[in-house]
Design a protein around this motif. Structure first.
Motif, PDB file in Angstrom:
ATOM      1  N   ALA A 256       0.803  -1.430  -0.245  1.00  0.00           N
ATOM      2  CA  ALA A 256       0.087   0.051   0.346  1.00  0.00           C
ATOM      3  C   ALA A 256       0.994   1.364  -0.263  1.00  0.00           C
ATOM      4  N   ALA A 257       1.935   1.206   0.993  1.00  0.00           N
ATOM      5  CA  ALA A 257       2.728   2.508   1.002  1.00  0.00           C
ATOM      6  C   ALA A 257       3.295   2.545  -0.023  1.00  0.00           C
ATOM      7  N   GLY A 258       3.936   1.204  -1.364  1.00  0.00           N
ATOM      8  CA  GLY A 258       4.982   1.702  -2.259  1.00  0.00           C
ATOM      9  C   GLY A 258       3.860   2.216  -3.422  1.00  0.00           C
ATOM     10  N   ALA A 259       2.276   1.910  -3.365  1.00  0.00           N
ATOM     11  CA  ALA A 259       1.890   2.198  -4.050  1.00  0.00           C
ATOM     12  C   ALA A 259       1.550   3.613  -3.446  1.00  0.00           C
ATOM     13  N   GLN A 260       1.200   4.294  -3.246  1.00  0.00           N
ATOM     14  CA  GLN A 260       1.151   5.831  -3.014  1.00  0.00           C
ATOM     15  C   GLN A 260       2.014   6.402  -3.738  1.00  0.00           C
ATOM     16  N   TRP A 261       3.249   5.836  -2.905  1.00  0.00           N
ATOM     17  CA  TRP A 261       4.734   6.486  -3.315  1.00  0.00           C
ATOM     18  C   TRP A 261       4.603   6.525  -4.454  1.00  0.00           C
ATOM     19  N   VAL A 262       3.941   5.783  -5.791  1.00  0.00           N
ATOM     20  CA  VAL A 262       4.468   5.443  -7.317  1.00  0.00           C
ATOM     21  C   VAL A 262       3.509   6.442  -7.842  1.00  0.00           C
ATOM     22  N   SER A 263       1.810   6.033  -6.614  1.00  0.00           N
ATOM     23  CA  SER A 263       0.970   6.604  -7.973  1.00  0.00           C
ATOM     24  C   SER A 263       1.506   8.810  -7.561  1.00  0.00           C
ATOM     25  N   ARG A 264       2.552   8.726  -6.486  1.00  0.00           N
ATOM     26  CA  ARG A 264       2.221  10.031  -6.517  1.00  0.00           C
ATOM     27  C   ARG A 264       3.888  10.697  -6.434  1.00  0.00           C
ATOM     28  N   GLN A 265       3.806  10.140  -6.635  1.00  0.00           N
ATOM     29  CA  GLN A 265       5.490  10.740  -6.758  1.00  0.00           C
ATOM     30  C   GLN A 265       6.119  10.553  -8.360  1.00  0.00           C
ATOM     31  N   THR A 266       5.498  10.013  -9.083  1.00  0.00           N
ATOM     32  CA  THR A 266       5.993   9.940 -10.233  1.00  0.00           C
ATOM     33  C   THR A 266       5.086   9.998 -11.597  1.00  0.00           C
TER      34      THR A 266
ATOM     35  N   ASP B 234       2.530  10.029 -14.937  1.00  0.00           N
ATOM     36  CA  ASP B 234       1.236   9.392 -14.880  1.00  0.00           C
ATOM     37  C   ASP B 234       1.239   7.774 -15.765  1.00  0.00           C
ATOM     38  N   ALA B 235       1.588   7.355 -16.171  1.00  0.00           N
ATOM     39  CA  ALA B 235       2.383   6.578 -17.263  1.00  0.00           C
ATOM     40  C   ALA B 235       2.346   5.186 -15.906  1.00  0.00           C
ATOM     41  N   LEU B 236       3.203   5.397 -14.914  1.00  0.00           N
ATOM     42  CA  LEU B 236       4.014   4.412 -13.252  1.00  0.00           C
ATOM     43  C   LEU B 236       3.279   4.791 -12.944  1.00  0.00           C
ATOM     44  N   ALA B 237       2.553   5.541 -12.673  1.00  0.00           N
ATOM     45  CA  ALA B 237       0.867   5.589 -11.433  1.00  0.00           C
ATOM     46  C   ALA B 237       0.181   4.522 -12.137  1.00  0.00           C
ATOM     47  N   HIS B 238      -0.769   4.755 -13.041  1.00  0.00           N
ATOM     48  CA  HIS B 238      -1.671   3.739 -14.257  1.00  0.00           C
ATOM     49  C   HIS B 238      -1.142   2.840 -13.631  1.00  0.00           C
ATOM     50  N   ALA B 239       0.063   2.055 -14.191  1.00  0.00           N
ATOM     51  CA  ALA B 239       0.484   0.898 -14.348  1.00  0.00           C
ATOM     52  C   ALA B 239       0.366   0.222 -12.376  1.00  0.00           C
ATOM     53  N   MET B 240       1.166   1.370 -11.633  1.00  0.00           N
ATOM     54  CA  MET B 240       1.052   0.502 -10.164  1.00  0.00           C
ATOM     55  C   MET B 240      -0.603   0.763  -9.830  1.00  0.00           C
ATOM     56  N   LEU B 241      -1.517   1.196 -10.191  1.00  0.00           N
ATOM     57  CA  LEU B 241      -3.114   1.250  -9.923  1.00  0.00           C
ATOM     58  C   LEU B 241      -3.905  -0.116 -10.427  1.00  0.00           C
TER      59      LEU B 241
ATOM     60  N   LEU C 294      -0.750   5.241   7.054  1.00  0.00           N
ATOM     61  CA  LEU C 294       0.073   5.727   5.859  1.00  0.00           C
ATOM     62  C   LEU C 294       0.304   6.640   5.013  1.00  0.00           C
ATOM     63  N   TYR C 295       0.642   7.788   4.623  1.00  0.00           N
ATOM     64  CA  TYR C 295       0.236   8.810   3.649  1.00  0.00           C
ATOM     65  C   TYR C 295       1.055   9.180   3.235  1.00  0.00           C
ATOM     66  N   ILE C 296       1.406   9.218   2.068  1.00  0.00           N
ATOM     67  CA  ILE C 296       2.520  10.215   1.438  1.00  0.00           C
ATOM     68  C   ILE C 296       2.106  11.174   0.597  1.00  0.00           C
ATOM     69  N   SER C 297       2.628  12.072   0.479  1.00  0.00           N
ATOM     70  CA  SER C 297       2.519  13.008   0.244  1.00  0.00           C
ATOM     71  C   SER C 297       2.706  13.326  -1.565  1.00  0.00           C
ATOM     72  N   ARG C 298       2.039  14.336  -2.585  1.00  0.00           N
ATOM     73  CA  ARG C 298       2.119  14.434  -3.263  1.00  0.00           C
ATOM     74  C   ARG C 298       3.145  15.318  -3.774  1.00  0.00           C
ATOM     75  N   GLN C 299       3.950  15.156  -5.175  1.00  0.00           N
ATOM     76  CA  GLN C 299       4.855  15.729  -5.620  1.00  0.00           C
ATOM     77  C   GLN C 299       3.800  16.759  -6.453  1.00  0.00           C
ATOM     78  N   SER C 300       4.844  18.131  -5.922  1.00  0.00           N
ATOM     79  CA  SER C 300       3.935  19.289  -6.139  1.00  0.00           C
ATOM     80  C   SER C 300       4.584  19.834  -7.263  1.00  0.00           C
ATOM     81  N   GLU C 301       6.190  20.099  -7.709  1.00  0.00           N
ATOM     82  CA  GLU C 301       7.094  20.868  -9.102  1.00  0.00           C
ATOM     83  C   GLU C 301       6.533  19.980 -10.020  1.00  0.00           C
TER      84      GLU C 301
ATOM     85  N   VAL D  46      10.484  16.806 -17.682  1.00  0.00           N
ATOM     86  CA  VAL D  46      10.890  16.262 -18.500  1.00  0.00           C
ATOM     87  C   VAL D  46      10.611  14.916 -18.332  1.00  0.00           C
ATOM     88  N   ASP D  47      10.154  14.785 -19.379  1.00  0.00           N
ATOM     89  CA  ASP D  47       8.479  13.433 -19.160  1.00  0.00           C
ATOM     90  C   ASP D  47       9.433  12.359 -18.889  1.00  0.00           C
ATOM     91  N   LEU D  48       9.456  11.527 -17.738  1.00  0.00           N
ATOM     92  CA  LEU D  48       9.446  10.524 -16.911  1.00  0.00           C
ATOM     93  C   LEU D  48       9.463   9.300 -17.965  1.00  0.00           C
TER      94      LEU D  48
END
Length: 233
Positions: A81-91, A93-100, A123-130, A134-136
Motif C-alpha cells: 500500500a505504501a509503495g503504491a501510494q509513493w508511485v502514484s503520487r511521486q512519479t 502518470d504512466a507509471l502511476a497508472h501501471a501501479m494502480l 500510511l500517507y505519502i505526500s504528492r509531488q508538486s513541482e 522532462v517526460d519521465l
C-alpha cells in the motif's frame, strides 16, 4: 513458521539473488540451520524447482518455477500500500497508472480480510508538486531501448549547455528526480537533475554497449553514486 511458509521464503530469497548464493547466506536470511536449508533445497527440487548447486558450493534458482500462492502478511500488505501510494503520487502518470493496475490485480486475488489491509489509510505519502521538467515516461523508454538524449541543461546560476547523454538510470534523490548518464562532452558519468533540463530531444541513435554494464561501471567508479556525487544543478 510452518514448513510451507519456510519453503516459500526460501524460494523468495533464491529469487532475490541473481547469481549463486551459499547455503550459509540462505540459512541466515531464512533464519534456520544450514542442515534445514539442505533438506528444504532437496524438497524444492523434488517439487520441480530448477535449483542448481550443491553443499559447499552454493545454489542458484533458474526462472520459471512457482509454488502455489500463499497469503500476504499484514506487514507485506502495508508495504504494498505504501509503495503504491509513493508511485502514484511521486512519479509520472504512466507509471502511476501501471501501479494502480498492479494493485487491482493483487486486490482481485486477496481474501476479504487482506483487502481491508490494502485499503488501510494508516500510511500517507505526500504528492509531488513541482514540475520535473522532462517526460519521465519517455526517459524510461530511452533506458529500456538504450537510446541517446540531447539536452539543454542549465547549471546553477550559469549558462544553458547542450549535451548528448546516454541515460542509464533514473533516480529519486533528495526529493528530486535525476538521470544518471554518460555525458559525451565530459567523457564521464554524471547525474543530471530533471528539473534543470530546459529542453530535450529523444534521439533514435542507440548508445554502444549495454546499459547494465554502464551502470556497473558507474557504481564501481562512484562507490555509492547516490550519496557521493551530487548533480551540478
Amino acid at each position: 513458521m510452518s514448513r510451507s511458509h519456510r519453503l516459500f521464503d526460501l524460494l523468495q530469497v533464491l529469487r532475490r539473488h541473481r547469481g549463486t548464493v551459499s547455503g550459509e547466506v540462505l540459512a541466515r536470511e531464512v533464519g534456520v540451520s544450514l542442515r534445514t536449508i539442505r533438506r528444504d533445497i532437496a524438497t524444492l527440487q523434488a517439487l520441480g524447482a530448477d535449483i542448481n548447486g550443491e553443499p559447499g558450493i552454493g545454489y542458484i534458482l533458474r526462472p520459471g518455477f512457482l509454488l502455489p500462492p500463499l497469503s500476504f502478511t499484514a506487514e507485506e500488505i502495508h508495504a504494498l500500500a505504501a509503495g503504491a501510494q509513493w508511485v502514484s503520487r511521486q512519479t509520472d502518470d504512466a507509471l502511476a497508472h501501471a501501479m494502480l493496475n498492479a494493485i487491482a490485480k493483487i486486490d482481485a486475488v486477496l481474501p476479504s480480510e487482506m483487502r481491508r489491509a490494502l485499503d488501510d489509510n494508516a500510511l500517507y505519502i505526500s504528492r509531488q508538486s513541482e514540475d520535473t521538467g522532462v517526460d519521465l515516461a519517455r526517459v524510461r523508454q530511452m533506458l529500456r531501448e538504450q537510446r541517446k538524449m540531447h539536452i539543454a541543461y542549465r547549471e546553477e546560476d550559469g549558462p544553458v549547455l547542450e549535451q548528448t547523454i546516454w541515460p542509464i538510470m533514473l533516480g529519486f534523490v533528495e526529493s528530486r528526480w535525476s538521470i544518471a548518464a554518460w555525458c559525451e562532452s565530459l567523457g564521464d558519468f554524471r547525474r543530471f537533475r530533471a528539473d534543470c533540463i530546459v529542453t530535450v530531444d529523444f534521439l533514435d541513435e542507440h548508445y554502444p554497449g549495454t546499459r547494465r554494464q554502464l551502470v556497473k561501471e558507474w557504481q564501481a567508479q562512484e562507490g555509492h553514486p547516490c550519496k557521493r556525487r551530487k548533480s551540478a544543478c
